[in-house]
Design a protein around this motif. Structure first.
Motif: not given
Length: 219
Positions: A83-84, A106-107, A130-136, A206-207
């Motif tokens: 995560f970090k 790309v995460n 990871v999905l949350g911080i990707t969108r943010a 997007q995921a």
């Protein structure tokens, strides 16, 4: 292309494979579990390639533990790497990317963020994060021309159906999915390459689930 890992031999093998296929790559050996380590990796890649356009956050260290068995050292290490490192990687990449040209991040996430199994509390939580911080990050960095997306891959917990042919894949698991057979690492790489390419220039936040349909179907 800069290839980073903590182990020199793995980096050398990956670079050799890329060059054997006709590509160009160079080794980077840094510890992305620390903010300074990933910042150094990005700086080294930017200096070597004269520009920095794409980052793939793919580092992971995974242990499956049931709730009573979760230990502080396991939780801390999984958070540091899973995560970090994604946060520090996006931070370093955003700083290195050209303000006019932008770039793509790309995460690598997991379908465990969408559909979990026993023993995956920490892993599922991290990948949901990871999905949350990707969108943010996509919302914040879009004004600078930086797209941020994720690919969600099927994890390989013990005895669970696998989606991709890897050393940890469960034998016979292909019968549990709508798509005949297992995927390959090239299928995963192709999805990542697409999201990082100009063909995906209007795709961000997007995921993309890359699992042969196993997460959203029941057979």
């Amino acid at each position: 292309m800069g290839v980073n890992d903590l182990k020199q031999e793995l980096v050398d093998d990956a670079v050799a494979a890329i060059e054997a296929a006709g590509g160009k790559a160079f080794p980077v050996v840094r510890n992305v579990a620390t903010r300074e380590g990933i910042a150094q990796a990005v700086r080294q890649a930017a200096e070597h390639g004269s520009r920095f356009d794409i980052l793939v956050n793919n580092a992971a260290w995974v242990r499956y533990q049931h709730v009573p068995d979760i230990m502080p050292e396991t939780l801390d290490r999984m958070l540091d790497i899973g995560f970090k490192a994604v946060v520090w990687g996006m931070q370093a990449a955003a700083e290195a990317m050209d303000g006019e040209r932008g770039g793509a991040i790309v995460n690598v996430a997991s379908t465990a963020a969408l559909k979990s199994a026993p023993g995956s509390v920490v892993y599922s939580g991290i990948k949901a994060g990871v999905l949350g911080i990707t969108r943010a990050a996509a919302a914040e960095l879009g004004a600078r021309g930086i797209r941020v997306n994720a690919v969600a891959l099927r994890p390989c917990p013990p005895k669970a159906p696998s989606a991709t042919a890897t050393p940890n894949a469960t034998p016979g698991a292909s019968r549990a999915r709508p798509w005949a057979g297992l995927g390959t690492v090239d299928d995963v790489a192709g999805a990542i390459a697409f999201l990082a390419s100009d063909e995906a220039r209007f795709i961000t936040a997007q995921a993309l689930v890359v699992d042969g349909g196993i997460t959203f179907t029941t057979l």
